[in-house]
Structures are given as C-alpha cells and as structure tokens.
Design a protein around this motif. Structure first.
Motif, mmCIF file in Angstrom:
data_model
loop_
_atom_site.group_PDB
_atom_site.id
_atom_site.type_symbol
_atom_site.label_atom_id
_atom_site.label_comp_id
_atom_site.label_asym_id
_atom_site.label_seq_id
_atom_site.Cartn_x
_atom_site.Cartn_y
_atom_site.Cartn_z
ATOM 1 N N ILE A 202 64.127 54.227 91.863
ATOM 2 C CA ILE A 202 64.474 53.691 93.162
ATOM 3 C C ILE A 202 63.206 53.223 93.881
ATOM 4 N N LYS A 203 63.371 52.467 94.936
ATOM 5 C CA LYS A 203 62.223 52.013 95.734
ATOM 6 C C LYS A 203 61.450 53.222 96.244
ATOM 7 N N GLY A 204 60.144 53.192 96.107
ATOM 8 C CA GLY A 204 59.292 54.300 96.530
ATOM 9 C C GLY A 204 58.735 55.112 95.383
ATOM 10 N N VAL A 205 59.341 54.987 94.211
ATOM 11 C CA VAL A 205 58.814 55.668 93.023
ATOM 12 C C VAL A 205 57.575 54.906 92.556
ATOM 13 N N ARG A 206 56.458 55.630 92.390
ATOM 14 C CA ARG A 206 55.191 54.983 92.043
ATOM 15 C C ARG A 206 54.822 55.037 90.565
ATOM 16 N N PRO A 207 55.071 56.138 89.861
ATOM 17 C CA PRO A 207 54.643 56.180 88.452
ATOM 18 C C PRO A 207 55.269 55.066 87.634
ATOM 19 N N LEU A 208 54.484 54.505 86.733
ATOM 20 C CA LEU A 208 54.958 53.435 85.853
ATOM 21 C C LEU A 208 54.380 53.676 84.453
ATOM 22 N N PRO A 209 54.934 54.637 83.725
ATOM 23 C CA PRO A 209 54.391 54.980 82.406
ATOM 24 C C PRO A 209 54.522 53.837 81.404
ATOM 25 N N PHE A 210 53.651 53.866 80.397
ATOM 26 C CA PHE A 210 53.650 52.832 79.369
ATOM 27 C C PHE A 210 54.992 52.756 78.651
ATOM 28 N N THR A 211 55.600 53.917 78.339
ATOM 29 C CA THR A 211 56.861 53.900 77.604
ATOM 30 C C THR A 211 57.953 53.191 78.393
ATOM 31 N N GLN A 212 57.925 53.325 79.713
ATOM 32 C CA GLN A 212 58.909 52.638 80.547
ATOM 33 C C GLN A 212 58.700 51.132 80.493
ATOM 34 N N LEU A 213 57.452 50.701 80.565
ATOM 35 C CA LEU A 213 57.150 49.271 80.477
ATOM 36 C C LEU A 213 57.562 48.704 79.122
ATOM 37 N N ARG A 214 57.275 49.464 78.061
ATOM 38 C CA ARG A 214 57.639 48.976 76.727
ATOM 39 C C ARG A 214 59.158 48.886 76.566
ATOM 40 N N SER A 215 59.874 49.862 77.092
ATOM 41 C CA SER A 215 61.335 49.844 76.993
ATOM 42 C C SER A 215 61.933 48.652 77.723
ATOM 43 N N ALA A 216 61.312 48.277 78.857
ATOM 44 C CA ALA A 216 61.822 47.164 79.665
ATOM 45 C C ALA A 216 61.296 45.816 79.215
ATOM 46 N N SER A 217 60.311 45.795 78.316
ATOM 47 C CA SER A 217 59.650 44.545 77.958
ATOM 48 C C SER A 217 60.571 43.479 77.363
ATOM 49 N N PRO A 218 61.645 43.840 76.621
ATOM 50 C CA PRO A 218 62.522 42.769 76.121
ATOM 51 C C PRO A 218 63.098 41.890 77.233
ATOM 52 N N VAL A 219 63.190 42.443 78.450
ATOM 53 C CA VAL A 219 63.682 41.680 79.594
ATOM 54 C C VAL A 219 62.522 41.114 80.409
ATOM 55 N N LEU A 220 61.587 41.972 80.808
ATOM 56 C CA LEU A 220 60.576 41.585 81.787
ATOM 57 C C LEU A 220 59.540 40.604 81.249
ATOM 58 N N ARG A 221 59.416 40.452 79.948
ATOM 59 C CA ARG A 221 58.394 39.549 79.401
ATOM 60 C C ARG A 221 58.731 38.081 79.628
ATOM 61 N N ASN A 222 59.952 37.777 80.020
ATOM 62 C CA ASN A 222 60.343 36.393 80.261
ATOM 63 C C ASN A 222 61.043 36.296 81.618
ATOM 64 N N PRO A 223 60.414 35.687 82.627
ATOM 65 C CA PRO A 223 61.030 35.581 83.960
ATOM 66 C C PRO A 223 62.411 34.937 83.945
ATOM 67 N N ALA A 224 62.687 34.076 82.966
ATOM 68 C CA ALA A 224 63.995 33.425 82.892
ATOM 69 C C ALA A 224 65.113 34.422 82.625
ATOM 70 N N ASN A 225 64.758 35.598 82.124
ATOM 71 C CA ASN A 225 65.765 36.615 81.840
ATOM 72 C C ASN A 225 66.403 37.189 83.104
ATOM 73 N N ARG A 226 65.829 36.894 84.244
ATOM 74 C CA ARG A 226 66.416 37.368 85.501
ATOM 75 C C ARG A 226 67.850 36.870 85.678
ATOM 76 N N SER A 227 68.138 35.693 85.182
ATOM 77 C CA SER A 227 69.475 35.114 85.342
ATOM 78 C C SER A 227 70.272 35.119 84.039
ATOM 79 N N ARG A 228 69.779 35.845 83.039
ATOM 80 C CA ARG A 228 70.440 35.892 81.747
ATOM 81 C C ARG A 228 70.890 37.309 81.412
#
Length: 275
Positions: free
Chosen positions: A112-138
């Motif tokens: 939720i908003k206000g959570v600060r930690p951003l571990p590497f495993t979380q970034l890697r898990s989300a990378s299939p989406v976040l690596r391409n800005p066009a995925n916001r609408s896909r």
C-alpha cells in the motif's frame, strides 16, 4: 427464510483466476459461512476463457477493481468478511478502510502507499510487467518459469507447474504500475485509510519466503496501522511463498484465518437461517 450466515468475499490477486478459491469456498461453506469468490472486472468465467480473451481484463486499475467489489458488497444483506490475496489483499484493506467489511484478512498483500521497502525479489517478480511502460494498458501473462519464481519458489517444481496449468491467467498491468509509483503520487489508488479507528479488525498474513510480497513489505504495512486503535494483527508463516493460498498447504492458511476470525467473535456456524 432469511439466510443469516456471515458472508465472506474472497478477492484474488494478479495471475490467478477466481476459481482458484474453490477449496476455500468449500471449507467456508462447511464452516457455516456464505462465501463468494467473484472475479475481477472483465474476468471470464473460466481459466481457458481468460487465457483466450485476455483483452477483456486490460486496463483495470486498483480503483476500478475496488469499485467492482464495492458494488457487489453493497448488494449483500450484511457486511461481509473480506479475504484477499496479493492485490486482493490490498483491495480488502481498501474496502475495510471504507467501512465496507466486517473484518478483513489480507494474505501476502500487495504494498500500500507508504510502504518503503523494495526488495530485489519483489522487483524481479514484477519485472515481466514493469519493464515495459506499454504494459500499463495491457494484460501480461507469466511463463511457467516466471510463475515458479514469483509464486512457486517455496514448493516443488512439479507442484508449481501444476498450479500454473490449473490457475494462471493473464493479468492487467495497471495495478502493478499504480502500486510501484504510489509513494510518488499525491492521490494514489494504493492509498489506504490506515488511521481509521472505526473500521473492523484486520489480520495481515505474511509468507516469509514470498518473493512477490516479501515479509519485510507486509511488516512495513503493519507498522503503518500503528496510529489506529482498531484491531490490527500480523501473522508470519515460515517457509511459505506467494502460492500459499493455492498450494497443498492452503488449509493451514485458511485455518489461521478462521481461528483469528473466531477470536474476533466472527463465525459462520453461530448464524443459522431465520424463520
């Protein structure tokens, strides 16, 4: 005859179909509750249909999903218990903060908003989406290997692959972008009224081997509720990953939630059909 059972609304997260809650709905029925497991906006009724028509879910964001479930909840005869997993856990917290639930259980909830930690495993898990800005609408699908990392790292390869085949569907990318940039937005849809003192009780459950929502993220969310006098509890489950609501250990998670609800005075069996 009026159904006096306590309703329970089950809210799934990204990449799982609503039918993945089936064992939970059977258990809740047996415990005397009235469970519902609605899909997200535009979600087809079956896993094959969702895989064949992913475009029907594209573009749905946190607010749209919350409004979808809020409309369903407002049609119920009494406020339900909300049980959500991953982004469903974020939605459950949002609805509880708005006074639309009797209690909520958020399992490995998205940050939720206000959570600060951003571990590497979380970034890697989300990378299939976040690596391409066009995925916001896909919508974006995971491969079996990506599912194994994000969901199935704490179970066997065989079980992870079986869960992928049974339950995995494409997911809208927009909620991940909204959560990822929540702390940079004044009016983020991932904002929760953590200071609400009038809401129902909340349980946060954390799988301590979760890659997608690591334990430190759930603990950080728990701390954000420190200014509220409403009941907020945290349960950490060792050796559990993000698949904990659908893998062979799901029953232990369900029993944890049911036991906590009973301690809040919320049961299903105590409510019987009225005359």
């Amino acid at each position: 005859m009026t159904d006096q059972r306590t309703p329970v609304v089950l809210i799934h997260g990204l990449w799982l179909h609503s039918s993945s809650w089936h064992p939970w709905t059977e258990l809740l029925h047996a415990e005397g509750f009235a469970p519902l497991a609605p899909g997200w906006p535009g979600e087809p009724d079956t896993v094959p249909a969702a895989r064949s028509h992913p475009q029907t879910m594209a573009g749905a964001g946190i607010d749209e999903v919350a409004e979808h479930y809020a409309a369903l909840i407002k049609a119920l005869p009494t406020p339900p218990v909300l049980i959500g997993h991953s982004f469903g856990g974020l939605i459950a917290q949002k609805l509880l903060g708005l006074g639309l639930g009797r209690a909520a259980v958020a399992i490995d909830p998205a940050p939720i908003k206000g959570v600060r930690p951003l571990p590497f495993t979380q970034l890697r898990s989300a990378s299939p989406v976040l690596r391409n800005p066009a995925n916001r609408s896909r919508t974006v699908s995971l491969t079996a290997a990506q599912f194994r990392y994000a969901f199935g790292n704490a179970i066997t390869q065989q079980e992870s692959d079986a869960l992928f085949e049974a339950h995995a569907i494409p997911a809208p990318g927009r909620p991940l972008f909204e959560a990822a940039f929540a702390n940079f937005s004044r009016k983020s849809p991932a904002a929760i009224d953590t200071g609400n003192t009038h809401r129902g009780p909340l349980l946060l459950i954390s799988g301590q081997r979760d890659h997608t929502v690591p334990d430190v993220v759930t603990r950080a969310a728990y701390k954000l509720y420190g200014d509220s006098t409403a009941t907020t509890d945290l349960k950490q489950l060792p050796d559990r990953g993000h698949s904990l609501v659908v893998d062979q250990g799901w029953r232990a998670v369900a029993d944890c939630a049911l036991g906590w609800l009973a301690r809040q005075g919320i049961t299903g069996r105590s409510s019987t059909a009225g005359l």
